[in-house]
Design a protein around this motif. Sequence first.
Motif, PDB file in Angstrom:
ATOM      1  N   ARG A  72      39.270  36.954  79.277  1.00 52.31           N
ATOM      2  CA  ARG A  72      38.511  35.997  80.079  1.00 52.31           C
ATOM      3  C   ARG A  72      38.709  34.545  79.654  1.00 52.31           C
ATOM      4  O   ARG A  72      38.590  33.638  80.465  1.00 52.31           O
ATOM      5  CB  ARG A  72      37.013  36.319  79.994  1.00 52.31           C
ATOM      6  N   GLN A  83      40.400  31.152  78.684  1.00 54.21           N
ATOM      7  CA  GLN A  83      41.674  30.506  78.998  1.00 54.21           C
ATOM      8  C   GLN A  83      41.872  29.193  78.242  1.00 54.21           C
ATOM      9  O   GLN A  83      42.919  28.565  78.371  1.00 54.21           O
ATOM     10  CB  GLN A  83      41.772  30.253  80.510  1.00 54.21           C
ATOM     11  N   ARG A 115      30.423  40.263  73.382  1.00 52.86           N
ATOM     12  CA  ARG A 115      31.018  41.193  74.356  1.00 52.86           C
ATOM     13  C   ARG A 115      31.560  42.433  73.663  1.00 52.86           C
ATOM     14  O   ARG A 115      31.452  43.540  74.202  1.00 52.86           O
ATOM     15  CB  ARG A 115      32.124  40.494  75.136  1.00 52.86           C
ATOM     16  N   SER A 146      40.895  42.535  80.646  1.00 49.72           N
ATOM     17  CA  SER A 146      39.675  42.220  79.902  1.00 49.72           C
ATOM     18  C   SER A 146      39.665  40.797  79.355  1.00 49.72           C
ATOM     19  O   SER A 146      38.656  40.356  78.811  1.00 49.72           O
ATOM     20  CB  SER A 146      39.504  43.197  78.733  1.00 49.72           C
ATOM     21  N   GLU A 160      40.429  35.728  71.365  1.00 52.33           N
ATOM     22  CA  GLU A 160      40.142  36.854  72.253  1.00 52.33           C
ATOM     23  C   GLU A 160      41.347  37.778  72.344  1.00 52.33           C
ATOM     24  O   GLU A 160      41.197  39.019  72.355  1.00 52.33           O
ATOM     25  CB  GLU A 160      39.765  36.344  73.639  1.00 52.33           C
TER      26      GLU A 160
END
Length: 246
Positions: free
Chosen positions: A187, A189, A242, A185, A196
């Motif tokens: 995303r 970077q 999200r 999950s 995250e």
Amino acid sequence: MQPATVHLVIPCYQESGRIGPFLTELCEVTKGLGDVSIRVVEDGSDAAEAERMREIITPLCRMHAHLHPPLFLPQNRGKGGAVYAGWDQAPEVDWLAFVDADGSCSATEVANLIHLARKQSKPETALFASRWDQTSPRVQRQWKRRLMGRIFGTLVATLLRIPIHDSQCGLKLVPRTAYQRIAPSLRIQGFAFDVELLAALHDSGCGFEEVSIAWHETPGGHVHLIRDSIRMARDVVAIRRRRGQH
């Protein structure tokens, strides 16, 4: 009793001018801990920089068996991409960790966090190093970075509703099993990957603990305060969006 195994990644981009003294100290401090492996991940720097990194790391590999050969990524992925690439090289360890290459967080603090992690009967609570008390003499930062750190920490805690003071400190230990559950999950970077990672661990039921450390800011970093803060704020909003979809 066998100590918990730890794989420590050092993400690097154009860090040959700073990593040498810190990596040397880190190898010395951690060699007596047992079951700790270290890998530098070179995040797509140019050929000349990659060669300079080889010249620094190769002799240290000969001296320290727990320092693995560096991983050279063909393209720049961002700090998070480099960390995850390194973590994916160690699918069987108990703990996955990363530390910034500049030495702002000392090798002694790295060892202290490893000791703290190993006190857990089994790896189940992530450990996030923290500069939460930014007025402490143990935390030496430019006032601009102190201010931005406070603002960003408040933003993360408020928008994501996760009680944390400092999500961006460059030293973290994560249970490997927890990371493998959430890895599909993840995303982001870039520099906001920590946020995250925190949110995904929190939502998966993995606890986390902030551990206050000493921090001595090292000049020569690649973070642009205004530009990267805006990007990171956008990433936090995207993470919130999200999370709201699940």
